[in-house]
Design an enzyme around this catalytic site. Structure first.
Site, PDB file in Angstrom:
ATOM      1  N   THR A 150       0.867  -1.188   0.000  1.00  0.00           N
ATOM      2  CA  THR A 150       0.000   0.000   0.000  1.00  0.00           C
ATOM      3  C   THR A 150       0.901   1.235   0.000  1.00  0.00           C
ATOM      4  O   THR A 150       1.274   1.722  -1.051  1.00  0.00           O
ATOM      5  CB  THR A 150      -0.964  -0.015   1.203  1.00  0.00           C
ATOM      6  OG1 THR A 150      -0.230  -0.229   2.412  1.00  0.00           O
ATOM      7  CG2 THR A 150      -2.003  -1.116   1.042  1.00  0.00           C
ATOM      8  N   LYS A 176       4.269  -7.011   4.136  1.00  0.00           N
ATOM      9  CA  LYS A 176       3.998  -5.633   3.780  1.00  0.00           C
ATOM     10  C   LYS A 176       3.756  -4.866   5.066  1.00  0.00           C
ATOM     11  O   LYS A 176       3.337  -5.423   6.080  1.00  0.00           O
ATOM     12  CB  LYS A 176       2.813  -5.503   2.823  1.00  0.00           C
ATOM     13  CG  LYS A 176       1.446  -5.835   3.376  1.00  0.00           C
ATOM     14  CD  LYS A 176       0.767  -4.727   4.173  1.00  0.00           C
ATOM     15  CE  LYS A 176       0.726  -3.435   3.386  1.00  0.00           C
ATOM     16  NZ  LYS A 176       0.211  -2.325   4.281  1.00  0.00           N
ATOM     17  N   THR A 189      -1.045  -1.085   8.131  1.00  0.00           N
ATOM     18  CA  THR A 189      -1.230  -2.511   8.440  1.00  0.00           C
ATOM     19  C   THR A 189      -0.028  -3.258   7.985  1.00  0.00           C
ATOM     20  O   THR A 189       0.567  -2.873   7.014  1.00  0.00           O
ATOM     21  CB  THR A 189      -2.430  -3.082   7.705  1.00  0.00           C
ATOM     22  OG1 THR A 189      -3.547  -2.445   8.067  1.00  0.00           O
ATOM     23  CG2 THR A 189      -2.521  -4.576   7.837  1.00  0.00           C
ATOM     24  N   GLU A 271       6.647   4.824   6.960  1.00  0.00           N
ATOM     25  CA  GLU A 271       6.269   5.900   6.033  1.00  0.00           C
ATOM     26  C   GLU A 271       7.165   7.126   6.218  1.00  0.00           C
ATOM     27  O   GLU A 271       7.126   7.794   7.245  1.00  0.00           O
ATOM     28  CB  GLU A 271       4.802   6.244   6.250  1.00  0.00           C
ATOM     29  CG  GLU A 271       3.899   5.117   5.775  1.00  0.00           C
ATOM     30  CD  GLU A 271       2.519   5.124   6.382  1.00  0.00           C
ATOM     31  OE1 GLU A 271       1.629   4.493   5.787  1.00  0.00           O
ATOM     32  OE2 GLU A 271       2.333   5.739   7.434  1.00  0.00           O
ATOM     33  N   ASN A 403       0.348  10.427   5.681  1.00  0.00           N
ATOM     34  CA  ASN A 403      -0.847  10.053   6.429  1.00  0.00           C
ATOM     35  C   ASN A 403      -1.927  11.122   6.434  1.00  0.00           C
ATOM     36  O   ASN A 403      -3.100  10.813   6.643  1.00  0.00           O
ATOM     37  CB  ASN A 403      -0.464   9.663   7.857  1.00  0.00           C
ATOM     38  CG  ASN A 403       0.119   8.274   7.908  1.00  0.00           C
ATOM     39  OD1 ASN A 403      -0.593   7.289   7.831  1.00  0.00           O
ATOM     40  ND2 ASN A 403       1.440   8.195   7.995  1.00  0.00           N
ATOM     41  N   THR A 408      -7.218  10.615   0.463  1.00  0.00           N
ATOM     42  CA  THR A 408      -7.513  11.587  -0.586  1.00  0.00           C
ATOM     43  C   THR A 408      -6.608  11.383  -1.798  1.00  0.00           C
ATOM     44  O   THR A 408      -6.831  11.972  -2.834  1.00  0.00           O
ATOM     45  CB  THR A 408      -7.336  13.021  -0.061  1.00  0.00           C
ATOM     46  OG1 THR A 408      -6.007  13.183   0.455  1.00  0.00           O
ATOM     47  CG2 THR A 408      -8.346  13.305   1.039  1.00  0.00           C
TER      48      THR A 408
END
EC number: 2.3.1.35
Length: 408
Positions: A150, A176, A189, A271, A403, A408
């Site tokens: 993702t 992942k 996740t 991230e 995040n 969006t």
């Protein structure tokens, strides 16, 4: 113990008798992992009280069945907290079972993506079909790994091999995860799928996975948020001809290594993350204290930002250990920072005394180490004989950007 294995290529298709592939079209993807022979399975799941429909479905499937052949996973939608979500989870399993021509109760499932949005089953079903078409032509660990990504920046995969009486045993895995990583998987996740060709009972496999998880995925922290979908599966199909009872220690050690490597890849891909943090706490009074202290270090937002800025602010380490709940004596503990790659070490605190201060060689060395991309923090509590290592990452501007724009 010394490493009893060698690292090999292939991930989940490295063990005998396994195939895998996947397909992803922009936002949505699907992966299939398939055993050509009957396999036993074990799984660990999120302990979040808000959990996804595939978690509920697969928990039940694991309890009520002893033979498994496949794992199907989708990305782009978590299938959590939605009307009709259980039906969609069942449809995902049914689709995979029909394509692979196996019973539905031999398929485990997982999902990752946005929570609270209806599964676009027409799109997901098409992705599963494409993954199946790919698997019939060739086996691709890389495609399967990429299909479940993702916000991940790179696919995560590892495999190892060891010998028992002249026969080879292999363990391979893919994972992942980049955000919402603070698993606590008692029975993760973040998704992890592991295959092995060892012959093992369901009970032994479950115990081995739990031990490996406790030392790996449950020691990993990116942002402190526990996902609704965290899942780790292991399939074992006995195709190596080697029995677990002949190599318990070797197998458990190798499985833990695979799990740790996947966990470290996950936190390295936090991230926006640029640096890996390993925090090892020695000399704890109990194993629980060692875990509390090490996890507190990698969970600290102040420490994460200090690592991002290459600031050797060891006071943040001391504070994190102090509020962790672990037993300690502030007048008798050590803090050391080291570079994992070169093994350079800077002693910051020794027996409760500050060593690194402005202008000292120790602080200068610590500043150099903090610029590296793999940093190890070592704390000796001098209270007992227990230890634990936790894994984390730095926290920078990109985490907020990624995040804040996720849906969006």
């Amino acid at each position: 113990m010394a490493e009893n294995f060698v690292v090999v290529d292939g991930g989940v298709v490295a063990p005998k008798g396994f195939k895998a592939n996947g397909h992803k079209d922009r936002k949505y993807g699907a992966a299939l992992i398939y055993s050509e022979a009957d396999a036993v399975a074990a799984g660990v799941f999120t302990t979040n009280k808000v959990y996804a429909h595939p978690v509920a479905l697969s928990k039940d499937t694991l309890v009520n069945n002893n033979v498994f052949r496949a794992i199907v996973a989708n990305s782009g939608n978590a299938n959590c907290f939605t009307k009709g979500g259980m039906e969609d989870a069942e449809l995902l399993v049914k689709k995979a079972a029909e394509l692979l021509k196996i019973p539905e109760n031999q398929v485990l499932s997982a999902s990752t993506g946005v929570i609270g949005r209806k599964m676009p089953m027409d799109i997901i079903s098409l992705e599963v079909e494409r993954a199946f078409e790919n698997i019939t032509m060739e086996s691709s660990n890389e495609n399967a790994s990429k299909a479940i990504m993702t916000t991940d920046a790179f696919p995560k995969t590892v495999a190892v091999e060891f010998e028992v009486n002249g026969k080879s045993v292999r363990i391979g895995g893919i994972a992942k995860g980049a955000g919402m990583i603070a698993p606590n998987m008692l029975h993760a996740t973040m998704l992890g799928f592991i295959t092995t060709d060892i012959e093992i009972s369901k009970e032994d496999l479950t115990n081995s996975l739990q031990k490996a998880t406790d030392e790996s995925f449950n020691n990993a922290v990116v942002d402190g948020d526990m996902s609704t979908n965290d899942t780790v599966y292991v399939l074992a199909n006995a195709q190596s001809g080697v029995k677990y009872t002949d190599c318990k220690e070797e197998f458990d050690h190798a499985l833990t290594y695979v799990s740790k490597e996947l966990a470290k890849m996950i936190v390295s891909d936090g991230e926006g993350a640029k640096k890996l943090i390993e925090a090892t706490v020695f000399g704890a009074e109990t194993k629980e204290d060692a875990k509390k202290a090490s996890m507190s270090i990698v969970r600290s937002l102040l420490l994460k930002t200090a690592v991002f800025g290459a600031d050797p602010n060891w006071g943040r380490i001391a504070a994190a250990v102090g509020y962790s709940g672990a037993e300690m004596d502030m007048n008798n503990f050590d803090i050391i920072i080291s570079d994992i790659s070169s093994e350079k070490q800077a002693i910051l605190v020794k027996a409760g005394e500050q060593i690194a201060d402005c202008g000292t060689p120790e602080l200068k060395l610590a500043e150099e180490i903090m610029k590296e991309d793999k940093i190890k923090i070592i704390v000796d509590l001098k209270m007992g004989s227990f230890e634990n290592t936790a894994f984390g990452c730095d926290l920078g501007y990109d985490y907020v950007k990624i995040n804040s724009e996720y849906t969006t």
